[in-house]
Design a protein around this motif. Structure first.
Motif, PDB file in Angstrom:
ATOM      1  N   GLU A  33       0.836  -1.197   0.000  1.00 25.42           N
ATOM      2  CA  GLU A  33       0.000   0.000   0.000  1.00 25.42           C
ATOM      3  C   GLU A  33       0.864   1.237   0.000  1.00 25.42           C
ATOM      4  OE1 GLU A  33      -2.764  -0.208   3.359  1.00 25.42           O
ATOM      5  OE2 GLU A  33      -4.365   0.009   1.889  1.00 25.42           O
ATOM      6  N   VAL A  34       0.421   2.237  -0.728  1.00 27.38           N
ATOM      7  CA  VAL A  34       1.053   3.547  -0.731  1.00 27.38           C
ATOM      8  C   VAL A  34      -0.049   4.565  -0.458  1.00 27.38           C
ATOM      9  CG1 VAL A  34       2.333   5.249  -2.078  1.00 27.38           C
ATOM     10  CG2 VAL A  34       2.810   2.811  -2.383  1.00 27.38           C
ATOM     11  N   VAL A  35       0.099   5.324   0.618  1.00 27.09           N
ATOM     12  CA  VAL A  35      -0.968   6.229   1.037  1.00 27.09           C
ATOM     13  C   VAL A  35      -0.397   7.619   1.267  1.00 27.09           C
ATOM     14  CG1 VAL A  35      -2.747   6.684   2.749  1.00 27.09           C
ATOM     15  CG2 VAL A  35      -2.201   4.316   2.130  1.00 27.09           C
ATOM     16  N   GLU A  36      -0.970   8.604   0.591  1.00 27.59           N
ATOM     17  CA  GLU A  36      -0.563   9.985   0.774  1.00 27.59           C
ATOM     18  C   GLU A  36      -1.481  10.685   1.774  1.00 27.59           C
ATOM     19  OE1 GLU A  36      -0.387   9.192  -3.786  1.00 27.59           O
ATOM     20  OE2 GLU A  36      -1.809   8.893  -2.146  1.00 27.59           O
ATOM     21  N   SER A  37      -0.943  11.703   2.401  1.00 26.54           N
ATOM     22  CA  SER A  37      -1.738  12.547   3.286  1.00 26.54           C
ATOM     23  C   SER A  37      -1.107  13.925   3.357  1.00 26.54           C
ATOM     24  CB  SER A  37      -1.847  11.934   4.680  1.00 26.54           C
ATOM     25  OG  SER A  37      -0.561  11.806   5.275  1.00 26.54           O
ATOM     26  N   GLY A  38      -1.877  14.878   3.848  1.00 29.91           N
ATOM     27  CA  GLY A  38      -1.330  16.190   4.126  1.00 29.91           C
ATOM     28  C   GLY A  38      -1.666  17.285   3.136  1.00 29.91           C
ATOM     29  N   GLY A  39      -2.430  16.985   2.113  1.00 25.80           N
ATOM     30  CA  GLY A  39      -2.795  18.035   1.170  1.00 25.80           C
ATOM     31  C   GLY A  39      -3.764  19.017   1.797  1.00 25.80           C
ATOM     32  N   GLY A  40      -4.089  20.037   1.046  1.00 29.11           N
ATOM     33  CA  GLY A  40      -5.042  21.029   1.541  1.00 29.11           C
ATOM     34  C   GLY A  40      -4.915  22.333   0.804  1.00 29.11           C
ATOM     35  N   LEU A  41      -5.410  23.376   1.450  1.00 33.63           N
ATOM     36  CA  LEU A  41      -5.405  24.709   0.863  1.00 33.63           C
ATOM     37  C   LEU A  41      -4.347  25.563   1.542  1.00 33.63           C
ATOM     38  CD1 LEU A  41      -6.749  26.924  -0.906  1.00 33.63           C
ATOM     39  CD2 LEU A  41      -8.298  27.337   1.031  1.00 33.63           C
ATOM     40  N   ALA A  42      -3.566  26.263   0.761  1.00 30.80           N
ATOM     41  CA  ALA A  42      -2.571  27.172   1.288  1.00 30.80           C
ATOM     42  C   ALA A  42      -2.585  28.455   0.483  1.00 30.80           C
ATOM     43  CB  ALA A  42      -1.174  26.534   1.249  1.00 30.80           C
ATOM     44  N   GLN A  43      -2.185  29.539   1.117  1.00 33.13           N
ATOM     45  CA  GLN A  43      -2.069  30.806   0.412  1.00 33.13           C
ATOM     46  C   GLN A  43      -0.726  30.882  -0.293  1.00 33.13           C
ATOM     47  OE1 GLN A  43      -2.738  33.944   3.282  1.00 33.13           O
ATOM     48  NE2 GLN A  43      -4.949  33.811   3.000  1.00 33.13           N
ATOM     49  N   PRO A  44      -0.632  31.665  -1.337  1.00 36.52           N
ATOM     50  CA  PRO A  44       0.680  31.865  -1.971  1.00 36.52           C
ATOM     51  C   PRO A  44       1.701  32.312  -0.936  1.00 36.52           C
ATOM     52  CG  PRO A  44      -1.045  32.791  -3.327  1.00 36.52           C
ATOM     53  CD  PRO A  44      -1.703  32.373  -2.042  1.00 36.52           C
ATOM     54  N   ASN A  72       7.451  24.722   0.713  1.00 35.22           N
ATOM     55  CA  ASN A  72       7.475  26.102   1.194  1.00 35.22           C
ATOM     56  C   ASN A  72       7.367  27.067   0.018  1.00 35.22           C
ATOM     57  OD1 ASN A  72       7.910  25.123   3.830  1.00 35.22           O
ATOM     58  ND2 ASN A  72      10.141  25.185   3.558  1.00 35.22           N
ATOM     59  N   SER A  73       7.087  28.300   0.334  1.00 30.18           N
ATOM     60  CA  SER A  73       6.983  29.355  -0.692  1.00 30.18           C
ATOM     61  C   SER A  73       6.080  28.903  -1.831  1.00 30.18           C
ATOM     62  CB  SER A  73       8.373  29.712  -1.228  1.00 30.18           C
ATOM     63  OG  SER A  73       9.211  30.146  -0.181  1.00 30.18           O
ATOM     64  N   LEU A  74       4.945  28.388  -1.470  1.00 26.28           N
ATOM     65  CA  LEU A  74       4.038  27.826  -2.469  1.00 26.28           C
ATOM     66  C   LEU A  74       3.535  28.886  -3.433  1.00 26.28           C
ATOM     67  CD1 LEU A  74       2.107  25.351  -0.182  1.00 26.28           C
ATOM     68  CD2 LEU A  74       3.364  24.724  -2.251  1.00 26.28           C
ATOM     69  N   GLN A 100      -4.907  16.322  -2.795  1.00 22.55           N
ATOM     70  CA  GLN A 100      -5.056  17.593  -3.492  1.00 22.55           C
ATOM     71  C   GLN A 100      -4.317  18.705  -2.767  1.00 22.55           C
ATOM     72  OE1 GLN A 100      -6.572  18.252  -6.470  1.00 22.55           O
ATOM     73  NE2 GLN A 100      -5.918  20.392  -6.282  1.00 22.55           N
ATOM     74  N   VAL A 101      -3.581  19.476  -3.531  1.00 24.22           N
ATOM     75  CA  VAL A 101      -2.932  20.687  -3.034  1.00 24.22           C
ATOM     76  C   VAL A 101      -3.476  21.861  -3.838  1.00 24.22           C
ATOM     77  CG1 VAL A 101      -0.758  21.953  -2.880  1.00 24.22           C
ATOM     78  CG2 VAL A 101      -0.838  19.528  -2.257  1.00 24.22           C
ATOM     79  N   THR A 102      -3.997  22.844  -3.134  1.00 21.46           N
ATOM     80  CA  THR A 102      -4.533  24.037  -3.781  1.00 21.46           C
ATOM     81  C   THR A 102      -3.859  25.259  -3.182  1.00 21.46           C
ATOM     82  OG1 THR A 102      -6.673  22.966  -4.136  1.00 21.46           O
ATOM     83  CG2 THR A 102      -6.589  25.364  -4.326  1.00 21.46           C
ATOM     84  N   VAL A 103      -3.257  26.059  -4.039  1.00 28.48           N
ATOM     85  CA  VAL A 103      -2.592  27.282  -3.591  1.00 28.48           C
ATOM     86  C   VAL A 103      -3.360  28.455  -4.184  1.00 28.48           C
ATOM     87  CG1 VAL A 103      -0.443  28.575  -3.464  1.00 28.48           C
ATOM     88  CG2 VAL A 103      -0.401  26.066  -3.553  1.00 28.48           C
ATOM     89  N   SER A 104      -4.009  29.184  -3.311  1.00 24.91           N
ATOM     90  CA  SER A 104      -4.862  30.269  -3.770  1.00 24.91           C
ATOM     91  C   SER A 104      -5.084  31.266  -2.650  1.00 24.91           C
ATOM     92  CB  SER A 104      -6.218  29.712  -4.235  1.00 24.91           C
ATOM     93  OG  SER A 104      -7.103  30.757  -4.570  1.00 24.91           O
ATOM     94  N   SER A 105      -5.239  32.527  -3.034  1.00 25.77           N
ATOM     95  CA  SER A 105      -5.543  33.547  -2.043  1.00 25.77           C
ATOM     96  C   SER A 105      -7.047  33.746  -1.928  1.00 25.77           C
ATOM     97  CB  SER A 105      -4.856  34.859  -2.406  1.00 25.77           C
ATOM     98  OG  SER A 105      -5.203  35.248  -3.726  1.00 25.77           O
TER      99      SER A 105
END
Length: 125
Positions: free
Chosen positions: A3-14, A84-86, A120-125
């Motif tokens: 098994e390969v399982v990812e975690s930790g994605g989410g929404l971040a600001q620029p 960092n510095s997304l 999912q990783v979303t970088v948005s203000s």
């Protein structure tokens, strides 16, 4: 069963940070490469970073050098990707993949045999 399982994605600001984790279990390979890939809408899948379990060698895509850091734990079963510095262009579905009996050598994504479901990783203000 492997098994390969990812975690930790989410929404971040620029300019913000996120940390992704990839946990691999159920395998018996003596060494392997673990890579992070991302898929953004309208773009091809891109290799982001890779780490080799055998010697800890690391590769990064030019687009993330100096901003992302990949690491592996002592048990060599969990790989982290500190982002960092997304930037908005970092947005995408991030996948972790395992290439057994291999080290990071710029191999194509098709060389990786085991894939996670993605986070999912979303970088948005």
């Amino acid at each position: 069963q492997l098994e390969v399982v990812e975690s930790g994605g989410g929404l971040a600001q620029p300019g913000g940070s996120l940390r992704l984790s990839c946990a691999a279990s159920g395998f018996t390979f003596d060494y392997y490469a673990i890579g992070w890939f991302r898929l953004a809408p309208g773009k091809e899948r891109e290799g982001v970073s890779c780490i080799s379990s055998v010697d800890g060698s690391i590769t990064y895509a030019d687009s993330v050098k100096g901003r992302f850091t990949i690491s592996i734990d002592n048990a060599k079963t969990t790989v982290s990707l500190q982002m960092n510095s997304l930037k908005p262009e970092d947005t995408g579905l991030y996948y972790c993949a395992l290439d057994p009996w291999a080290w990071c050598s710029g191999q194509a994504s098709s060389e990786y045999d085991y894939w996670g479901q993605g986070t999912q990783v979303t970088v948005s203000s």
